[in-house]
Design an enzyme around this catalytic site. Sequence first.
Site, mmCIF file in Angstrom:
data_model
loop_
_atom_site.group_PDB
_atom_site.id
_atom_site.type_symbol
_atom_site.label_atom_id
_atom_site.label_comp_id
_atom_site.label_asym_id
_atom_site.label_seq_id
_atom_site.Cartn_x
_atom_site.Cartn_y
_atom_site.Cartn_z
ATOM 1 N N GLU A 127 0.828 -1.210 0.000
ATOM 2 C CA GLU A 127 0.000 0.000 0.000
ATOM 3 C C GLU A 127 0.863 1.261 0.000
ATOM 4 O O GLU A 127 0.585 2.211 -0.731
ATOM 5 C CB GLU A 127 -0.958 -0.033 1.186
ATOM 6 C CG GLU A 127 -1.941 -1.186 1.078
ATOM 7 C CD GLU A 127 -3.260 -0.925 1.770
ATOM 8 O OE1 GLU A 127 -4.251 -0.649 1.062
ATOM 9 O OE2 GLU A 127 -3.294 -1.010 3.017
ATOM 10 N N GLU A 147 -4.912 -8.953 2.742
ATOM 11 C CA GLU A 147 -5.955 -8.641 3.711
ATOM 12 C C GLU A 147 -7.187 -9.541 3.604
ATOM 13 O O GLU A 147 -7.729 -9.988 4.624
ATOM 14 C CB GLU A 147 -6.360 -7.172 3.577
ATOM 15 C CG GLU A 147 -5.362 -6.190 4.159
ATOM 16 C CD GLU A 147 -4.166 -5.912 3.267
ATOM 17 O OE1 GLU A 147 -3.309 -5.097 3.654
ATOM 18 O OE2 GLU A 147 -4.083 -6.513 2.164
#
Length: 273
Positions: A127, A147
Site C-alpha cells: 500500500e 488482507e
Amino acid sequence: MSGTDSGTEHLTVRREGATLVLTLNRPEAKNALSLPMLVGLYDGWLEADADDSVRSVVLTGAGGCFCAGMDLKALAGQRATGGDADVYRARMKADPDLHWKAMLRHHRPRKPVIAAVEGHCVAGGTEILQGTDIRVAGASATFGLFEVRRGLFPIGGSTVRLPRQIARTHALEMLLTGRPYGAEEAARIGLVGRVVPDGTALDAALEIAERVNACGPLAVEAVKASVYESAELPEEEGLAAELKRGWPVFDTEDAKEGARAFTEGREAVFRRR
C-alpha cells in the site's frame, strides 16, 4: 553524504547528496509498521519538502526487507513504553490522520519518491508502495495484498489506487485472491518499473535519484504535480491543467540556465528560481 538528526528508532534518515534516504528500520519484525516508524515517516516527508536542497527521496527497508505490513499491537501502543512512546502517542492524538499521511494515503510529497524494494513488500508495504513515484525491486522481492485472506480490507488506498496504476484485471486479482507476486510478475503487470539483482535495489534507486537531481527542480516538481493532477481528468481538462502548470516553468531563471548550458555544452547549475 551527511547525516541528520531526524528519524526515530524505527525510521532512519540520511542524506546522499541531494537525495534524502528514508529507511524502515525494524528488521527483526520485517519492518512491520509501528508508531515510531509512522511518526518518523511522516516527519521525513515533511523534511524533504521543506528543504529546497533535497531534490528527491528514496524509501527503502533495512535487513533485506521492505515492509511486511502493519503491526497492529505496536500501532496501538501496546508494545511502546517510556517517554518516547508518550510523545508518539501524543503526536497521533494531535493528528489522527498522521498514519495515513505517513503511508502516503493522505499526503503526496512534492519531491519525487523512489522505492527501493528488497524481500517482503506485502500488505501495508504494497500500500505504501502505491504512494511512491518510481519503483525498483530486487529479483527475490515479494508483493501482495493479503488482507482478504484474513477477512480484512486493504484500507490504505489500494482499492482506489491499484486499478488506476495497473490494469483492472490485475488489480482485482491481487486484491481478491490475496496471493503473493514475485518481482518479475510485479514488473510485468506494472506494479514496479525495474527488477535488479538482489541486494542492488538501493543502488539502482540512488542512480535514478541522481538523474532526477541533475534536472531542474522546479521543472521536476511541476511535471510530477501535473501527472497526478491530470490523471483522472478528461483529456481536454488535463491538457488545460498541463498548460497552467507548465507555462510558468518557461519563465524561470532555471529554464534560461538550462538553455544556456545546452548552448555552451556544459552541465546546468539550477538554483530553484
